[in-house]
Write a protein that holds these residues in place. Structure first.
Motif, PDB file in Angstrom:
ATOM      1  N   ALA A 278     -27.702  78.462 100.028  1.00  0.00           N
ATOM      2  CA  ALA A 278     -26.373  78.032  99.551  1.00  0.00           C
ATOM      3  C   ALA A 278     -25.307  79.033  99.971  1.00  0.00           C
ATOM      4  O   ALA A 278     -24.188  78.653 100.364  1.00  0.00           O
ATOM      5  CB  ALA A 278     -26.388  77.858  98.041  1.00  0.00           C
TER       6      ALA A 278
ATOM      7  N   LEU B 103     -31.472  74.653  98.128  1.00  0.00           N
ATOM      8  CA  LEU B 103     -30.391  75.575  98.462  1.00  0.00           C
ATOM      9  C   LEU B 103     -30.514  76.931  97.782  1.00  0.00           C
ATOM     10  O   LEU B 103     -29.891  77.906  98.213  1.00  0.00           O
ATOM     11  CB  LEU B 103     -29.033  74.948  98.102  1.00  0.00           C
ATOM     12  CG  LEU B 103     -28.591  73.764  98.978  1.00  0.00           C
ATOM     13  CD1 LEU B 103     -27.303  73.163  98.450  1.00  0.00           C
ATOM     14  CD2 LEU B 103     -28.425  74.211 100.435  1.00  0.00           C
TER      15      LEU B 103
ATOM     16  N   ASN C  50     -22.131  78.087 102.395  1.00  0.00           N
ATOM     17  CA  ASN C  50     -20.763  78.183 101.888  1.00  0.00           C
ATOM     18  C   ASN C  50     -19.887  79.152 102.672  1.00  0.00           C
ATOM     19  O   ASN C  50     -18.716  79.355 102.305  1.00  0.00           O
ATOM     20  CB  ASN C  50     -20.794  78.595 100.410  1.00  0.00           C
ATOM     21  CG  ASN C  50     -21.357  77.482  99.537  1.00  0.00           C
ATOM     22  OD1 ASN C  50     -21.202  76.293  99.849  1.00  0.00           O
ATOM     23  ND2 ASN C  50     -22.017  77.861  98.451  1.00  0.00           N
TER      24      ASN C  50
END
Length: 501
Positions: free
Chosen positions: A6, A25, A10
């Motif tokens: 994740a 994730l 991001n």
């Protein structure tokens, strides 16, 4: 803490897009690993974010799903597919597999390089570097202590304790420890190793994943050595591949140390075998020395081969030691000699290591230390027949074309009866009619080739062969007489312990 999938997803500058596997994730990422190999999981230890060019992705949905399942089995953190004009469509089967295995599949824009993804992962994990450096320092500290003689421990045993995991240094072919004094591995782990090596045709990929029944997943990496070896790690902290390869370096040092120990044993064994061949040891002492090596004359034999400088003979002692095969080896002149157990498996292992084109002569069972010199002569005589024998292996006393020589005594009788007059004449007159006759037979009774080999005129050869016929009472034009002369030379070779062909 390590970055998660994740965290990487991001990062705005990477412009990654989640295709499937959102439930994965939260997996941590150790580093990003780019590979377009057909089986990238063979080079993964766990925690990698696999980066793959889209054009190398299988077009079939089932094949895409199989790729994901194999990566999940290897402990991958996720998969990044780099988009390009030749990239096939990502199939529903891939999506279903990603959801099933909780493994995220991300896509990267054509304009985003894999180097950028790898650098981002490295930057995100920079805080973990000090811990890894500390582990690496322990590895090389253990090596320094071992090489400096400051500890009686092997570096592998010490590092296993320091890292809180089980480390094993094993022979690739047998699964036995490289050190014969080390305890055997768990049978399930050994079976998993042999199965994994067999599945890769005897070669070790970057990382071999083992899943022994009832045990935690283990990792195996190749250790550079004269004889193939692997380092197996069970419960390695973090499943860190870079750490595993540092450990393999430590294992290589231990393997080299074991090779030195085995070489010392080989030299002592060669000295013992030379003494046995030359009858410089009495029977009780010989039995005691042989028992210390695991050999018993009552169930042993002598093997002879022609000496060469190839790795087969040079490293044979390592092969036999790792297979727990008691042995003594000796190179003498143009011969390579071995004393082994009278066991077909031991003989097969020796022949396999030397190569199928190597001719082997094998004696009958030795029986007693006093008979070892005779067994050597038997093996050398059998070697003279092995070149044309089935499997290029001949055993003295087996059914062959030349069954007249069944014992040393019979060989002596044949040599005395057939060649005795020639040998007596040569000794009395300082000639070498015996050698001239043997050269004549070796050169297929060609006057010209024999003359060239002896560096004399052809008429001289013809005169010498006439004298041979007179002294032996045998005609060189008669097949039966020629056969008897040839067998007599075989008997002489057996008695002298030199192979002929």
């Amino acid at each position: 803490m390590r970055a998660t999938v994740a965290d990487v997803l991001n990062l705005p500058h990477l412009r990654l897009v989640l295709f499937a596997g959102a439930s994965g994730l939260d997996r941590t990422v150790s580093w990003a690993h780019a590979s377009d190999l057909d089986s990238p999981w063979d080079w993964m230890a766990g925690g990698e974010l696999l980066m793959r060019n889209g054009r190398t992705l299988p077009a079939d949905g089932a094949a895409q799903a199989a790729l994901l399942h194999s990566c999940a089995d290897a402990g991958a953190s996720g998969i990044v597919v780099g988009e390009d004009p030749q990239m096939p469509a990502l199939r529903g089967a891939l999506r279903a597999a990603a959801e099933e295995r909780d493994l995220a599949v991300l896509t990267a824009s054509y304009s985003v390089s894999f180097a950028a993804v790898a650098r981002a992962v490295a930057d995100a994990n920079s805080g973990e570097d000090s811990a890894r450096f500390g582990q690496i320092e322990r590895i090389y500290g253990a090596l320094r202590d071992t090489l400096g003689g400051r500890t009686g421990d092997s570096p592998i045993a010490r590092l296993g304790r320091d890292l809180g995991c089980l480390l094993l240094l094993l022979d690739t072919s047998t699964g036995h420890p490289v050190d014969p004094t080390a305890p055997e591995p768990d049978p399930a782990l050994r079976e998993a190793l042999l199965a994994g090596v067999g599945a890769h045709d005897g070669r070790i990929p970057g990382v071999l994943h083992l899943q022994p029944a009832g045990r935690a997943t283990a990792l195996a990496v190749e250790v550079p050595a004269a004889e193939p070896a692997v380092l197996v790690a069970v419960d390695l902290p973090g499943m860190d591949t870079s750490l595993l390869h540092h450990l393999a370096t430590a294992a290589a040092v231990e393997t080299a140390h074991q090779a030195m120990v085995r070489e010392h044993e080989r030299r002592l064994g060669a000295e013992l075998l030379a003494h046995l061949f030359d009858t410089r040891i009495d029977g009780p002492t010989a039995r005691r020395e042989l028992a210390a090596t695991g050999l018993d004359c009552a169930h042993a034999l002598v093997v002879a081969a022609h000496h060469d400088d190839g790795p087969g003979q040079r490293d044979l002692h390592l092969t036999l030691s790792r297979r727990r095969i008691p042995h003594l080896l000796l190179k003498r002149g143009d011969l390579f000699l071995a004393l082994l157990r009278d066991d077909p498996r031991d003989l097969a292992a020796l022949h396999h290591r030397l190569g199928p084109r190597t001719a082997l002569g094998v004696s009958t069972t030795v029986g007693s230390p006093e008979r070892i010199p005779a067994a050597r002569r038997e093996a050398v005589w059998a070697l003279s027949l092995a070149r044309t024998a089935p499997g290029r292996r001949a055993r003295y006393g087996d059914e062959t074309t030349y069954t007249v020589l069944r014992s040393i005594e019979e060989a002596q009788a044949v040599a005395d009866r057939v060649l005795g007059p020639l040998l007596d004449y040569d000794e009395a007159n300082g000639t070498d009619l015996t050698g001239s006759l043997e050269t004549f037979l070796r050169h297929r009774r060609s006057w010209q080739r024999t003359a060239a080999a002896l560096n004399v005129h052809k008429q001289t050869v013809m005169y010498r062969m006439q004298r041979v016929e007179q002294l032996t009472g045998r005609l060189l034009a008669e097949t039966a007489d020629l056969t008897e002369l040839w067998i007599a030379f075989q008997a002489r070779a057996l008695l002298s312990g030199t192979a002929t062909s």
